[in-house]
Design an enzyme around this catalytic site. Structure first.
Site, PDB file in Angstrom:
ATOM      1  N   HIS A  45      -3.410 -20.509  -5.854  1.00  0.00           N
ATOM      2  CA  HIS A  45      -4.527 -20.483  -4.906  1.00  0.00           C
ATOM      3  C   HIS A  45      -4.060 -19.825  -3.622  1.00  0.00           C
ATOM      4  O   HIS A  45      -2.898 -19.983  -3.214  1.00  0.00           O
ATOM      5  CB  HIS A  45      -5.013 -21.908  -4.621  1.00  0.00           C
ATOM      6  CG  HIS A  45      -6.342 -21.972  -3.945  1.00  0.00           C
ATOM      7  ND1 HIS A  45      -6.484 -21.808  -2.572  1.00  0.00           N
ATOM      8  CD2 HIS A  45      -7.589 -22.156  -4.444  1.00  0.00           C
ATOM      9  CE1 HIS A  45      -7.774 -21.909  -2.268  1.00  0.00           C
ATOM     10  NE2 HIS A  45      -8.459 -22.115  -3.377  1.00  0.00           N
ATOM     11  N   ASP A  75     -10.666 -24.047 -10.471  1.00  0.00           N
ATOM     12  CA  ASP A  75     -11.464 -23.123 -11.280  1.00  0.00           C
ATOM     13  C   ASP A  75     -11.061 -23.172 -12.754  1.00  0.00           C
ATOM     14  O   ASP A  75     -11.897 -22.982 -13.635  1.00  0.00           O
ATOM     15  CB  ASP A  75     -11.299 -21.687 -10.757  1.00  0.00           C
ATOM     16  CG  ASP A  75     -11.798 -21.537  -9.337  1.00  0.00           C
ATOM     17  OD1 ASP A  75     -12.950 -21.901  -9.091  1.00  0.00           O
ATOM     18  OD2 ASP A  75     -11.039 -21.070  -8.469  1.00  0.00           O
TER      19      ASP A  75
END
Length: 434
Positions: free
Chosen positions: A311, A369
């Site tokens: 991320h 995600d």
């Protein structure tokens, strides 16, 4: 700027010619911030910060992230606690109002949201103007932007009451718009809201029920959907939130601002990441190919990248991913589909990435995600709907950030500067001489 000033200043020098003292500000959490608001006036110089990765564009009391430690808090409450102990309506109230509601406040807030879920009937004609194969996000951008043409009584940004009504309407109507976008794409009749259902239950009902039979929703699935909404509710000054604030800084109405946020979220580098996870899994194809693709991901000369790992902000395990992982396993158990090939592939990829020294060293942990894509596929959502669900959940964060900006007396219209690299002044040559 509400941050407190810190004793001491930062001095900037350029080849001994430019020198200025800049104050430092300190928030309640996080690193100190150099206040450069007077830099240009004092020195004639700007800062250069592509992507604004080192620039605070505002001060905010809504969400705090510490990427190094893997911390995400809303109004001081850790996301893990909110996701396990609260529900989406409570989190919405918290983001908007600053505190968790008591029982009476929550009941009233839930009632007010529930009774704003209906859309103006004429808006249904707008859906039918799109092609059947239109991407649901294209429909979302158009329909949400069009709300300002139907709800004139909540577009005065200078009226606190109208701002509140617009905020409630956006949070309430987004599930209805999202469900209708899906129904239109598959050629099924629109399903109207049911005021007897919770926020998440109502969305699932409008998305997957049909008039010909009763729709039964598992409490486990409803809770998973509610938790997905919580985990995506706000994430500080990301690209779409910054877009909402930038649009709002011009005085645009709230419906237009949220439509701008949806347009930004549509980008695959932002809201489309969980859709990219499924595309990646389809490319890998089989559990037998996982190690080959792991090796490709390690190869700097290979363009392949593992989607759903790592991320930009979190250099530790994304705190939302831990909750989403648990939710993922609960949903797969409830639906009894753990043997579905793509889901088995995803689980094997997760196992290897969590154990492989390369990924652990680089802190490329599975992110929110990765798991949300698996859950949404298991629940029957097509990949084109993944970003729509993100927009639905993030609406409350956008609205909270927009309201905070509207109430900030120091708010100014956004106007980034640039480093000009084009031609210097040159004489104009008439057409006949060129």
């Amino acid at each position: 700027m509400s941050g407190s000033k810190v004793n001491g200043t930062v001095q900037i020098n350029e080849e001994g010619h430019v020198s200025t003292d800049l104050p430092m500000l300190e928030g309640s959490l996080g690193p100190k911030v150099i206040d450069i608001r007077k830099l240009y006036a004092q020195t004639g110089h700007f800062t250069y910060d592509p992507g604004f990765t080192s620039t605070a564009s505002c001060d905010s009391a809504i969400t705090y992230i510490d990427g190094d430690e893997g911390i995400l808090m809303h109004r001081g409450y850790k996301i893990e606690e909110l996701a396990s102990e609260s529900d989406f309506m409570e989190v919405c109230f918290l983001l908007l109002k600053g505190e968790l509601p008591n029982a009476e406040e929550k009941a009233k807030f839930s009632h007010d949201i529930t009774y704003h879920t209906m859309l103006h009937e004429q808006l249904i004609q707008l859906f039918r103007g799109f092609r059947r194969d239109a991407h649901p996000m294209a429909i979302m951008v158009g329909v949400v932007g069009a709300l300002s043409a139907f709800y004139h009584d909540s577009t005065d940004i200078n009226d606190p009451h109208q701002r509140m009504i617009a905020s409630y309407r956006l949070i309430a109507k987004m599930p209805t718009i999202a469900a209708m976008a899906y129904k239109y794409s598959v050629g099924q009749p629109f399903i109207y809201p049911n005021n007897e259902l919770s926020y998440a239950e109502n969305f699932m009902h409008m998305t997957f029920s049909v008039p010909a039979e009763d729709y039964k929703l598992s409490p486990t699935v409803a809770r998973a959907m509610d938790r997905i909404f919580i985990l995506h509710a706000d994430h500080e000054q990301n690209a779409s939130t910054s877009t909402v604030r930038l649009a709002g800084s011009s005085g645009a109405n709230p419906f237009a601002c949220i439509a701008a946020g949806i347009a930004c979220l549509w980008g695959p580098a932002h809201g489309g990441a969980n859709e990219a996870v499924l595309t990646m899994l389809e490319e890998i194809g089989s559990v037998d190919n996982v190690q080959e693709y792991i090796n490709k991901a390690k190869d700097k000369n290979d363009p392949f990248r593992l989607m759903g790992f790592g991320h930009r902000v979190y250099k530790n395990y994304d705190p939302r991913a831990k909750v989403m992982q648990q939710t993922c396993y609960e949903v797969l158990d409830e639906l009894g589909i753990k043997d579905e090939p793509m889901l088995k592939l995803a689980m094997e990829l997760e196992r290897i990435a969590l154990e492989d020294e390369y990924f652990v060293e680089k802190k490329l942990f599975p992110n929110v995600d990765f798991y949300s894509g698996i859950i949404l596929k298991a629940l029957g959502f097509p990949t084109s709907m993944f970003t729509v669900l993100f927009a639905l959940a993030r609406t409350v964060g956008w609205v909270a950030q927009w309201n905070e900006m509207m109430e900030d007396p120091g708010q100014k219209i956004g106007r980034p500067r640039q480093l000009y690299t084009g031609p210097a002044e040159r004489p104009f040559v008439p057409l006949v001489k060129r």
